[in-house]
Design a protein around this motif. Structure first.
Motif, mmCIF file in Angstrom:
data_model
loop_
_atom_site.group_PDB
_atom_site.id
_atom_site.type_symbol
_atom_site.label_atom_id
_atom_site.label_comp_id
_atom_site.label_asym_id
_atom_site.label_seq_id
_atom_site.Cartn_x
_atom_site.Cartn_y
_atom_site.Cartn_z
ATOM 1 N N HIS A 199 1.054 -1.106 0.039
ATOM 2 C CA HIS A 199 0.042 0.020 0.021
ATOM 3 C C HIS A 199 0.882 1.370 -0.092
ATOM 4 O O HIS A 199 0.377 2.249 -0.341
ATOM 5 C CB HIS A 199 -0.837 -0.093 1.106
ATOM 6 C CG HIS A 199 -1.878 -1.285 1.448
ATOM 7 N ND1 HIS A 199 -2.836 -1.654 0.679
ATOM 8 C CD2 HIS A 199 -1.589 -2.466 1.924
ATOM 9 C CE1 HIS A 199 -3.510 -2.526 0.693
ATOM 10 N NE2 HIS A 199 -2.573 -3.095 1.663
ATOM 11 N N HIS B 233 1.448 6.574 0.703
ATOM 12 C CA HIS B 233 0.408 6.596 0.411
ATOM 13 C C HIS B 233 -0.615 6.711 1.457
ATOM 14 O O HIS B 233 -1.739 7.471 1.765
ATOM 15 C CB HIS B 233 -0.125 5.708 -0.600
ATOM 16 C CG HIS B 233 -1.342 5.632 -1.043
ATOM 17 N ND1 HIS B 233 -1.983 6.767 -2.032
ATOM 18 C CD2 HIS B 233 -2.345 4.840 -0.784
ATOM 19 C CE1 HIS B 233 -3.088 6.144 -1.922
ATOM 20 N NE2 HIS B 233 -3.546 5.283 -1.293
ATOM 21 N N GLU C 137 -0.378 10.201 3.218
ATOM 22 C CA GLU C 137 -0.999 10.980 2.378
ATOM 23 C C GLU C 137 -2.405 11.260 2.538
ATOM 24 O O GLU C 137 -3.406 11.999 2.902
ATOM 25 C CB GLU C 137 -0.694 11.040 1.221
ATOM 26 C CG GLU C 137 0.845 11.591 0.704
ATOM 27 C CD GLU C 137 1.513 11.439 -0.692
ATOM 28 O OE1 GLU C 137 0.590 10.836 -1.490
ATOM 29 O OE2 GLU C 137 2.436 11.439 -0.691
ATOM 30 N N THR C 138 -2.914 9.867 2.282
ATOM 31 C CA THR C 138 -4.528 9.553 2.511
ATOM 32 C C THR C 138 -4.864 9.989 4.073
ATOM 33 O O THR C 138 -6.127 10.557 4.254
ATOM 34 C CB THR C 138 -4.670 8.071 2.287
ATOM 35 O OG1 THR C 138 -4.406 7.946 0.730
ATOM 36 C CG2 THR C 138 -6.342 7.778 2.144
ATOM 37 N N ALA D 276 -5.357 13.664 4.201
ATOM 38 C CA ALA D 276 -6.206 14.208 3.487
ATOM 39 C C ALA D 276 -7.418 13.961 4.063
ATOM 40 O O ALA D 276 -8.381 14.957 4.002
ATOM 41 C CB ALA D 276 -6.010 13.597 1.899
ATOM 42 N N ARG D 277 -7.759 12.780 4.372
ATOM 43 C CA ARG D 277 -9.282 12.507 5.109
ATOM 44 C C ARG D 277 -9.395 13.068 6.570
ATOM 45 O O ARG D 277 -10.607 13.088 6.990
ATOM 46 C CB ARG D 277 -9.388 10.884 4.834
ATOM 47 C CG ARG D 277 -9.683 10.499 3.647
ATOM 48 C CD ARG D 277 -9.894 9.068 3.499
ATOM 49 N NE ARG D 277 -9.912 9.089 1.946
ATOM 50 C CZ ARG D 277 -10.002 7.775 1.490
ATOM 51 N NH1 ARG D 277 -10.422 6.807 2.237
ATOM 52 N NH2 ARG D 277 -10.042 7.521 0.164
#
Length: 189
Positions: A174, A178, A181-182, A185-186
């Protein structure tokens, strides 16, 4: 108890290595002596018993895991936005990977605390202070998000760190970058 600070630190660093490699059951005063390369009985001269050693290991791991102030000051020159949050979390993972022994030792201390109420009290106090300090620092730095955001980031990153330490292949497909960052962002509006 002996008062040579450099020797005490070397013994604590050796104890962290023993705890990380052998687990709590392998952490004996003799094992620390052996890891530190000192005569048998040296650790006993610096720590009254295993409980005292465990408490001081906790303090030493915190010292070792604290970010370098100059590096942090340089990082904090950036705009306090989501990108900076991502950078800070990436640096956290880099520090963990750079000192896996301290993180493994902290995991071992957490497990040991389930069997030692005094250690559990010490860890709860230390982690509460650390979390409160991180929340205050985040808010004072003007980074996006509120108290709950920092708590969620803390909990998520704890999971990332534990998995990266114990089953690194799980998150590898994964990509840690990443994931971070996810997560940011969330979590961060």
């Amino acid at each position: 108890m002996r008062q040579n600070p450099a020797r005490r630190t070397a013994l604590l660093d050796a104890a962290i290595e023993v705890l990380a490699k052998e687990g709590s059951r392998g952490l004996t005063l003799r094992a620390v002596d052996k890891e530190a390369g000192v005569p048998t009985g040296t650790t006993t001269n610096y720590f009254a018993d295993r409980d005292a050693l465990l408490r001081q290991i906790m303090a030493r791991t915190t010292e070792r895991l604290t970010p370098d102030p100059e590096e942090m000051a340089e990082t904090m020159k950036a705009e306090p936005d989501q990108r900076l949050n991502v950078t800070l979390l990436r640096q956290l993972v880099e520090r963990m990977r750079g000192d896996r022994s301290s993180h493994m030792a902290m995991l071992e201390l957490r497990l040991e605390a389930t069997r030692r109420p005094g250690l559990q009290e010490d860890l709860t106090r230390a982690f509460t202070e650390m979390l409160d300090s991180n929340i205050a620092w985040h808010l004072d730095a003007g980074l996006p998000g509120d108290r709950d955001t920092v708590l969620l980031l803390y909990l998520a990153m704890l999971g990332v760190i534990v998995d990266d330490l114990t089953v690194p292949g799980l998150l590898e497909p994964h990509g840690i970058d990443h994931i971070i960052e996810t997560l940011v962002a969330r979590s961060v509006a």
